[in-house]
Scaffold this motif. Structure first.
Motif, PDB file in Angstrom:
ATOM      1  N   GLY A 229     -32.378 -42.285   9.245  1.00  0.00           N
ATOM      2  CA  GLY A 229     -31.846 -41.164  10.010  1.00  0.00           C
ATOM      3  C   GLY A 229     -31.028 -41.566  11.222  1.00  0.00           C
ATOM      4  N   LEU A 230     -30.709 -42.857  11.347  1.00  0.00           N
ATOM      5  CA  LEU A 230     -29.960 -43.311  12.516  1.00  0.00           C
ATOM      6  C   LEU A 230     -28.547 -42.728  12.561  1.00  0.00           C
ATOM      7  N   SER A 231     -27.962 -42.484  11.389  1.00  0.00           N
ATOM      8  CA  SER A 231     -26.606 -41.928  11.387  1.00  0.00           C
ATOM      9  C   SER A 231     -26.599 -40.510  11.941  1.00  0.00           C
ATOM     10  N   GLU A 232     -27.640 -39.737  11.649  1.00  0.00           N
ATOM     11  CA  GLU A 232     -27.682 -38.355  12.127  1.00  0.00           C
ATOM     12  C   GLU A 232     -27.860 -38.290  13.636  1.00  0.00           C
ATOM     13  N   ILE A 233     -28.869 -38.954  14.150  1.00  0.00           N
ATOM     14  CA  ILE A 233     -29.107 -38.877  15.597  1.00  0.00           C
ATOM     15  C   ILE A 233     -28.005 -39.615  16.365  1.00  0.00           C
ATOM     16  N   GLY A 234     -27.461 -40.664  15.742  1.00  0.00           N
ATOM     17  CA  GLY A 234     -26.354 -41.376  16.379  1.00  0.00           C
ATOM     18  C   GLY A 234     -25.113 -40.518  16.455  1.00  0.00           C
ATOM     19  N   MET A 235     -24.778 -39.827  15.349  1.00  0.00           N
ATOM     20  CA  MET A 235     -23.611 -38.954  15.354  1.00  0.00           C
ATOM     21  C   MET A 235     -23.808 -37.765  16.283  1.00  0.00           C
TER      22      MET A 235
ATOM     23  N   PRO B  18     -24.515 -38.895   0.850  1.00  0.00           N
ATOM     24  CA  PRO B  18     -25.442 -38.974   1.979  1.00  0.00           C
ATOM     25  C   PRO B  18     -24.754 -38.782   3.331  1.00  0.00           C
ATOM     26  N   ALA B  19     -23.568 -39.359   3.504  1.00  0.00           N
ATOM     27  CA  ALA B  19     -22.858 -39.202   4.778  1.00  0.00           C
ATOM     28  C   ALA B  19     -22.432 -37.757   4.982  1.00  0.00           C
ATOM     29  N   ARG B  20     -21.899 -37.127   3.950  1.00  0.00           N
ATOM     30  CA  ARG B  20     -21.480 -35.733   4.071  1.00  0.00           C
ATOM     31  C   ARG B  20     -22.663 -34.845   4.438  1.00  0.00           C
ATOM     32  N   ALA B  21     -23.797 -35.086   3.810  1.00  0.00           N
ATOM     33  CA  ALA B  21     -24.989 -34.290   4.109  1.00  0.00           C
ATOM     34  C   ALA B  21     -25.449 -34.515   5.544  1.00  0.00           C
ATOM     35  N   ALA B  22     -25.407 -35.772   5.990  1.00  0.00           N
ATOM     36  CA  ALA B  22     -25.817 -36.080   7.360  1.00  0.00           C
ATOM     37  C   ALA B  22     -24.901 -35.391   8.364  1.00  0.00           C
ATOM     38  N   TYR B  23     -23.593 -35.434   8.121  1.00  0.00           N
ATOM     39  CA  TYR B  23     -22.659 -34.802   9.051  1.00  0.00           C
ATOM     40  C   TYR B  23     -22.852 -33.288   9.079  1.00  0.00           C
ATOM     41  N   ARG B  24     -23.152 -32.699   7.922  1.00  0.00           N
ATOM     42  CA  ARG B  24     -23.407 -31.249   7.902  1.00  0.00           C
ATOM     43  C   ARG B  24     -24.648 -30.913   8.722  1.00  0.00           C
ATOM     44  N   ARG B  25     -25.685 -31.737   8.626  1.00  0.00           N
ATOM     45  CA  ARG B  25     -26.892 -31.471   9.400  1.00  0.00           C
ATOM     46  C   ARG B  25     -26.615 -31.578  10.891  1.00  0.00           C
ATOM     47  N   VAL B  26     -25.722 -32.479  11.261  1.00  0.00           N
ATOM     48  CA  VAL B  26     -25.366 -32.623  12.682  1.00  0.00           C
ATOM     49  C   VAL B  26     -24.569 -31.421  13.175  1.00  0.00           C
ATOM     50  N   GLY B  27     -23.878 -30.720  12.258  1.00  0.00           N
ATOM     51  CA  GLY B  27     -23.130 -29.535  12.656  1.00  0.00           C
ATOM     52  C   GLY B  27     -21.675 -29.523  12.258  1.00  0.00           C
ATOM     53  N   PHE B  28     -21.224 -30.549  11.534  1.00  0.00           N
ATOM     54  CA  PHE B  28     -19.848 -30.583  11.060  1.00  0.00           C
ATOM     55  C   PHE B  28     -19.700 -29.691   9.818  1.00  0.00           C
TER      56      PHE B  28
ATOM     57  N   PRO C 234     -13.046 -35.095   2.342  1.00  0.00           N
ATOM     58  CA  PRO C 234     -13.250 -33.871   3.111  1.00  0.00           C
ATOM     59  C   PRO C 234     -13.033 -34.081   4.616  1.00  0.00           C
ATOM     60  N   LEU C 235     -12.276 -33.156   5.209  1.00  0.00           N
ATOM     61  CA  LEU C 235     -12.081 -33.120   6.649  1.00  0.00           C
ATOM     62  C   LEU C 235     -13.174 -32.240   7.236  1.00  0.00           C
ATOM     63  N   MET C 236     -13.930 -32.785   8.177  1.00  0.00           N
ATOM     64  CA  MET C 236     -15.069 -32.077   8.756  1.00  0.00           C
ATOM     65  C   MET C 236     -14.854 -31.906  10.250  1.00  0.00           C
ATOM     66  N   VAL C 237     -15.256 -30.735  10.763  1.00  0.00           N
ATOM     67  CA  VAL C 237     -14.948 -30.362  12.134  1.00  0.00           C
ATOM     68  C   VAL C 237     -16.187 -29.780  12.809  1.00  0.00           C
ATOM     69  N   ALA C 238     -16.354 -30.070  14.100  1.00  0.00           N
ATOM     70  CA  ALA C 238     -17.417 -29.469  14.912  1.00  0.00           C
ATOM     71  C   ALA C 238     -16.856 -29.124  16.282  1.00  0.00           C
ATOM     72  N   ASP C 239     -17.259 -27.978  16.815  1.00  0.00           N
ATOM     73  CA  ASP C 239     -16.796 -27.577  18.144  1.00  0.00           C
ATOM     74  C   ASP C 239     -17.940 -27.281  19.097  1.00  0.00           C
ATOM     75  N   GLN C 240     -19.145 -27.664  18.703  1.00  0.00           N
ATOM     76  CA  GLN C 240     -20.292 -27.535  19.593  1.00  0.00           C
ATOM     77  C   GLN C 240     -21.313 -28.618  19.263  1.00  0.00           C
ATOM     78  N   PRO C 241     -22.113 -29.012  20.245  1.00  0.00           N
ATOM     79  CA  PRO C 241     -23.132 -30.045  19.983  1.00  0.00           C
ATOM     80  C   PRO C 241     -24.109 -29.592  18.903  1.00  0.00           C
ATOM     81  N   SER C 242     -24.759 -30.564  18.285  1.00  0.00           N
ATOM     82  CA  SER C 242     -25.679 -30.262  17.202  1.00  0.00           C
ATOM     83  C   SER C 242     -26.819 -29.369  17.679  1.00  0.00           C
ATOM     84  N   ARG C 243     -27.116 -28.345  16.879  1.00  0.00           N
ATOM     85  CA  ARG C 243     -28.237 -27.458  17.176  1.00  0.00           C
ATOM     86  C   ARG C 243     -29.510 -27.916  16.491  1.00  0.00           C
ATOM     87  N   GLU C 244     -29.373 -28.743  15.457  1.00  0.00           N
ATOM     88  CA  GLU C 244     -30.531 -29.130  14.654  1.00  0.00           C
ATOM     89  C   GLU C 244     -30.978 -30.565  14.869  1.00  0.00           C
ATOM     90  N   VAL C 245     -30.060 -31.436  15.292  1.00  0.00           N
ATOM     91  CA  VAL C 245     -30.384 -32.857  15.419  1.00  0.00           C
ATOM     92  C   VAL C 245     -30.296 -33.270  16.881  1.00  0.00           C
TER      93      VAL C 245
END
Length: 285
Positions: free
Chosen positions: A233-239, A264-274, A129-140
């Motif tokens: 949770g280091l991957s989420e706050i780190g990303m 787990p990685a896909r879920a973490a990236y989604r939580r970050v906003g991707f 999956p190609l994942m994209v974000a255009d704004q900083p995380s709102r949740e993490v």
């Protein structure tokens, strides 16, 4: 005098005279095409500078598709006819790449034509999956301890980089030349301010890099958490921290692609906003 012109359907190796047409084609989808666009931005189109060839597919004299043929074989904006043409050129040339990478359908079609000659592959990852974000995380909230790696910390981060590469690709980047080329690439990313890490007691516990970069988009790569620290949770706050740097200092859109089986990685990236916007495919040799 006989003038040599392109036929109605033709493929050729591109050079500097084709630069403007190449850039216009890459701009059709600046996120999906960011890897090749980044290479062209840095080195132009001439093979001696690009580190590979850029093949152009023409229809009625108009450039409609590309294929980067270097360490990777990467189709760009390539439909079925272009894929057949690129596969034929690749078969004649012989395999020089270590992988085929690109949009899932195009890469799958290219591999289907090349597998009888180039196969078997060491690994095929049909959906990434190609994942994209255009704004900083709102949740993490971004990790305040994630920072740019300094040039004098190359030796400190190399073990983490080697571990990530080996885990992701399945072979060590130290094989062959002892890691000389890979070390140079890591050093280049550090020097460019595009390598980030959280370092505790002289050891990397999280890292990621911003690899391909254009004025339109950038691609985050090499995300890794020390095995003994996974699940914290280091991957989420780190990303979240790397995403903030990417959007504020590098490009207006950040992307990455991830293996479909890495839930787990896909879920973490989604939580970050991707958000998932498409899919890549990789064939590894």
């Amino acid at each position: 005098m006989v003038r040599h012109v392109l036929s109605s359907v033709s493929t050729k190796v591109l050079d500097g005279t084709d630069l403007s047409a190449v850039q216009a084609l890459l701009d059709r989808d600046p996120v999906t095409n960011v890897f090749v666009a980044s290479r062209v931005r840095l080195a132009g189109v001439d093979p001696w500078r690009l580190g590979g060839e850029l093949w152009g597919y023409y229809e009625s004299g108009r450039l409609t598709s590309l294929c980067y043929a270097g360490a990777n074989l990467v189709p760009v904006e390539a439909g079925p006819d272009a894929i057949r043409s690129f596969a034929e050129r690749a078969r004649r040339q012989g395999r020089r790449c270590s992988s085929i990478v690109g949009p899932a359908q195009a890469a799958a079609d290219l591999w289907r034509l090349l597998e009888p000659v180039w196969g078997p592959a060491r690994d095929v990852r049909p959906v990434q999956p190609l994942m994209v974000a255009d704004q900083p995380s709102r949740e993490v909230a971004p990790d305040p301890l994630v920072r740019r790696v300094r040039p004098d910390e190359l030796d400190l981060v190399m073990p983490a980089c080697v571990a990530m590469f080996t885990e992701e690709v399945g072979v060590s980047p130290l094989i062959g030349d002892g890691g000389t080329l890979y070390r140079a690439r890591v050093a280049e990313l550090i020097a460019g301010g595009r390598a980030f890490a959280r370092i505790e007691d002289g050891r990397v516990v999280f890292k990621a890099e911003i690899g391909a970069v254009t004025r339109h988009a950038c691609q985050i790569q090499g995300v890794w958490v020390a095995p003994e620290r996974r699940g914290e949770g280091l991957s989420e706050i780190g990303m979240a921290a790397v995403l903030r740097h990417a959007l504020s200092e590098v490009a207006p859109i950040a992307s990455l692609y991830v293996n479909s089986y890495n839930g787990p990685a896909r879920a973490a990236y989604r939580r970050v906003g991707f958000a998932e916007t498409g899919a890549f495919m990789s064939v590894l040799f």
